[in-house]
Write a protein that holds these residues in place. Structure first.
Motif, PDB file in Angstrom:
ATOM      1  N   VAL A  13     -28.637 -36.494 -85.110  1.00 53.74           N
ATOM      2  CA  VAL A  13     -29.606 -35.799 -85.966  1.00 53.74           C
ATOM      3  C   VAL A  13     -29.477 -34.282 -85.788  1.00 53.74           C
ATOM      4  CG1 VAL A  13     -32.062 -35.404 -86.394  1.00 53.74           C
ATOM      5  CG2 VAL A  13     -31.211 -37.731 -85.998  1.00 53.74           C
ATOM      6  N   VAL A  14     -29.394 -33.844 -84.538  1.00 51.49           N
ATOM      7  CA  VAL A  14     -29.274 -32.405 -84.270  1.00 51.49           C
ATOM      8  C   VAL A  14     -27.955 -31.860 -84.807  1.00 51.49           C
ATOM      9  CG1 VAL A  14     -29.080 -30.674 -82.443  1.00 51.49           C
ATOM     10  CG2 VAL A  14     -30.836 -32.442 -82.295  1.00 51.49           C
ATOM     11  N   GLU A  15     -26.883 -32.610 -84.615  1.00 57.38           N
ATOM     12  CA  GLU A  15     -25.582 -32.170 -85.130  1.00 57.38           C
ATOM     13  C   GLU A  15     -25.626 -32.022 -86.643  1.00 57.38           C
ATOM     14  OE1 GLU A  15     -22.787 -31.118 -84.025  1.00 57.38           O
ATOM     15  OE2 GLU A  15     -23.042 -31.375 -81.870  1.00 57.38           O
ATOM     16  N   ARG A  16     -26.298 -32.956 -87.326  1.00 51.21           N
ATOM     17  CA  ARG A  16     -26.413 -32.855 -88.790  1.00 51.21           C
ATOM     18  C   ARG A  16     -27.221 -31.625 -89.172  1.00 51.21           C
ATOM     19  NH1 ARG A  16     -23.673 -32.877 -92.528  1.00 51.21           N
ATOM     20  NH2 ARG A  16     -22.757 -34.757 -91.604  1.00 51.21           N
ATOM     21  N   ALA A  19     -24.922 -28.652 -88.710  1.00 53.00           N
ATOM     22  CA  ALA A  19     -23.896 -28.627 -89.763  1.00 53.00           C
ATOM     23  C   ALA A  19     -24.495 -28.187 -91.091  1.00 53.00           C
ATOM     24  CB  ALA A  19     -23.254 -30.008 -89.895  1.00 53.00           C
ATOM     25  N   ASP A  20     -25.680 -28.705 -91.417  1.00 53.08           N
ATOM     26  CA  ASP A  20     -26.328 -28.327 -92.676  1.00 53.08           C
ATOM     27  C   ASP A  20     -26.714 -26.852 -92.672  1.00 53.08           C
ATOM     28  OD1 ASP A  20     -26.051 -30.916 -93.562  1.00 53.08           O
ATOM     29  OD2 ASP A  20     -28.160 -31.478 -93.248  1.00 53.08           O
ATOM     30  N   GLY A  26     -23.091 -20.500 -95.069  1.00 54.19           N
ATOM     31  CA  GLY A  26     -21.700 -20.187 -95.375  1.00 54.19           C
ATOM     32  C   GLY A  26     -20.870 -19.933 -94.133  1.00 54.19           C
ATOM     33  N   ARG A  27     -21.228 -20.599 -93.030  1.00 54.76           N
ATOM     34  CA  ARG A  27     -20.519 -20.418 -91.767  1.00 54.76           C
ATOM     35  C   ARG A  27     -19.798 -21.708 -91.385  1.00 54.76           C
ATOM     36  NH1 ARG A  27     -24.595 -18.526 -87.284  1.00 54.76           N
ATOM     37  NH2 ARG A  27     -22.614 -18.137 -86.207  1.00 54.76           N
ATOM     38  N   PRO A  28     -18.639 -21.607 -90.753  1.00 55.62           N
ATOM     39  CA  PRO A  28     -17.971 -22.810 -90.254  1.00 55.62           C
ATOM     40  C   PRO A  28     -18.803 -23.458 -89.152  1.00 55.62           C
ATOM     41  CG  PRO A  28     -16.469 -20.911 -90.257  1.00 55.62           C
ATOM     42  CD  PRO A  28     -17.848 -20.389 -90.485  1.00 55.62           C
ATOM     43  N   ARG A  29     -18.814 -24.783 -89.095  1.00 49.54           N
ATOM     44  CA  ARG A  29     -19.581 -25.480 -88.055  1.00 49.54           C
ATOM     45  C   ARG A  29     -19.136 -25.043 -86.661  1.00 49.54           C
ATOM     46  NH1 ARG A  29     -21.488 -26.503 -84.271  1.00 49.54           N
ATOM     47  NH2 ARG A  29     -22.346 -28.419 -83.377  1.00 49.54           N
ATOM     48  N   GLU A  30     -17.853 -24.758 -86.490  1.00 48.00           N
ATOM     49  CA  GLU A  30     -17.365 -24.398 -85.158  1.00 48.00           C
ATOM     50  C   GLU A  30     -17.856 -23.024 -84.693  1.00 48.00           C
ATOM     51  OE1 GLU A  30     -13.840 -23.910 -88.077  1.00 48.00           O
ATOM     52  OE2 GLU A  30     -15.487 -25.328 -87.726  1.00 48.00           O
ATOM     53  N   ASP A  31     -18.530 -22.286 -85.562  1.00 56.22           N
ATOM     54  CA  ASP A  31     -19.091 -20.991 -85.177  1.00 56.22           C
ATOM     55  C   ASP A  31     -20.282 -21.130 -84.220  1.00 56.22           C
ATOM     56  OD1 ASP A  31     -17.320 -19.510 -86.636  1.00 56.22           O
ATOM     57  OD2 ASP A  31     -18.799 -18.659 -88.020  1.00 56.22           O
ATOM     58  N   VAL A  32     -20.882 -22.318 -84.189  1.00 57.01           N
ATOM     59  CA  VAL A  32     -22.130 -22.501 -83.442  1.00 57.01           C
ATOM     60  C   VAL A  32     -21.945 -23.535 -82.335  1.00 57.01           C
ATOM     61  CG1 VAL A  32     -24.565 -23.153 -83.572  1.00 57.01           C
ATOM     62  CG2 VAL A  32     -23.504 -21.901 -85.469  1.00 57.01           C
ATOM     63  N   THR A  33     -22.302 -23.152 -81.117  1.00 53.96           N
ATOM     64  CA  THR A  33     -22.235 -24.052 -79.966  1.00 53.96           C
ATOM     65  C   THR A  33     -23.622 -24.601 -79.666  1.00 53.96           C
ATOM     66  OG1 THR A  33     -20.387 -22.849 -78.989  1.00 53.96           O
ATOM     67  CG2 THR A  33     -21.700 -24.203 -77.499  1.00 53.96           C
ATOM     68  N   ASP A 221     -36.569 -24.156 -84.499  1.00 54.42           N
ATOM     69  CA  ASP A 221     -36.179 -23.037 -85.364  1.00 54.42           C
ATOM     70  C   ASP A 221     -34.673 -22.778 -85.350  1.00 54.42           C
ATOM     71  OD1 ASP A 221     -35.866 -21.873 -82.823  1.00 54.42           O
ATOM     72  OD2 ASP A 221     -37.712 -20.700 -82.970  1.00 54.42           O
ATOM     73  N   LEU A 222     -33.884 -23.800 -85.044  1.00 51.43           N
ATOM     74  CA  LEU A 222     -32.440 -23.570 -84.980  1.00 51.43           C
ATOM     75  C   LEU A 222     -31.848 -23.194 -86.330  1.00 51.43           C
ATOM     76  CD1 LEU A 222     -30.583 -26.213 -86.126  1.00 51.43           C
ATOM     77  CD2 LEU A 222     -31.562 -27.267 -84.100  1.00 51.43           C
ATOM     78  N   GLU A 223     -32.435 -23.704 -87.427  1.00 54.24           N
ATOM     79  CA  GLU A 223     -31.903 -23.366 -88.753  1.00 54.24           C
ATOM     80  C   GLU A 223     -32.030 -21.871 -89.038  1.00 54.24           C
ATOM     81  OE1 GLU A 223     -32.734 -27.751 -88.974  1.00 54.24           O
ATOM     82  OE2 GLU A 223     -33.872 -26.026 -88.243  1.00 54.24           O
ATOM     83  N   GLN A 224     -33.198 -21.303 -88.719  1.00 58.15           N
ATOM     84  CA  GLN A 224     -33.396 -19.868 -88.954  1.00 58.15           C
ATOM     85  C   GLN A 224     -32.459 -19.040 -88.084  1.00 58.15           C
ATOM     86  OE1 GLN A 224     -35.793 -22.204 -88.492  1.00 58.15           O
ATOM     87  NE2 GLN A 224     -37.760 -21.579 -89.382  1.00 58.15           N
TER      88      GLN A 224
END
Length: 247
Positions: A13-16, A19-20, A26-33, A221-224
């Motif tokens: 769920v968190v990974e989704r 990714a979303d 507009g960032r690649p998923r690999e940009d975020v750890t 608040d990870l999306e923000q």
């Protein structure tokens, strides 16, 4: 196996969500750890997380973290220390932590350097913890008083502390960290708070190009944070669940 499956489901769920959020920004998923904050949870959970592919874990209390890191020493994990750090705990923390996100004063910089050099370990990655409710323009009354302040340095003092870390033997300036403020004009507005951190991070990188880490965002608040450019999100509850205060 029930706990393994529970953690696996929560991680999915968190990974989704990550990714979303990356896609929306507009960032690649690999940009975020993803850093899973394992505080208050046993070493057994940390081992299960490693088995599920988690590579980065965080702790905020050395008395809990040190024995847990020792139990998990053979696992391929990158340990982050994210809590307030007293100088009398520094020698212990440098034995296992690869990154300290909560550097907030020159005395701590000096203590970390001394401990790293004495231990003979590789450089320790350090992030300046920024207290966004301590802007120079915010009065004590408007900020809700000292008791409401998050730990960290005021934005106007970040450059001085960043320079000190970069110039100190044994330490490596990795970037900046914040927690959404509890007081001041940015309280309740994590999106704007993380945008402010992004401005500060950009200024730090202008002077120190290798300081690319922006540690921000938690379960709620990870999306923000990702929208504002966070490179590392620190997620505990959304992965591990809500732990009973008596647990």
């Amino acid at each position: 196996m029930a706990r393994y499956e529970e953690l696996g489901t929560n991680l999915e769920v968190v990974e989704r969500r990550i990714a979303d959020a990356c896609a929306a920004a507009g960032r690649p998923r690999e940009d975020v750890t993803l850093i899973v904050v394992t505080k208050t949870y046993p070493a057994e959970d940390t081992a299960l997380l490693a088995g599920l592919g988690v590579t980065d874990v965080a702790e905020n209390r050395d008395q809990d973290a040190a024995p847990k890191a020792e139990q998990c020493r053979n696992l391929p994990l990158d340990w982050h220390f994210v809590g307030q750090l007293q100088t009398n705990k520094v020698r212990s923390v440098v034995r296992y932590a690869n990154h300290v996100h909560s550097v907030d004063r020159l005395r701590l910089v000096e203590s970390l350097s001394a401990a790293v050099l004495k231990s003979g370990r590789p450089e320790l990655g350090c992030l300046v913890q920024v207290a966004l409710d301590k802007e120079a323009s915010i009065s004590g009354a408007a900020a809700g008083g000292e008791s409401a302040h998050r730990a960290g340095v005021a934005p106007q003092d970040v450059a001085e502390l960043a320079n000190a870390i970069a110039d100190t033997p044994g330490l490596r300036l990795d970037g900046v960290m914040t927690v959404a403020p509890l007081a001041g004009p940015l309280a309740g507005n994590p999106a704007r708070a993380f945008e402010r951190l992004a401005e500060i991070a950009t200024a730090v990188r202008a002077a120190h190009p290798a300081a690319t880490m922006v540690s921000a965002g938690m379960s709620g608040d990870l999306e923000q944070a990702i929208a504002a450019g966070a490179t590392h999100v620190r997620v505990g509850t959304a992965v591990l669940g809500v732990r009973s205060p008596l647990g």
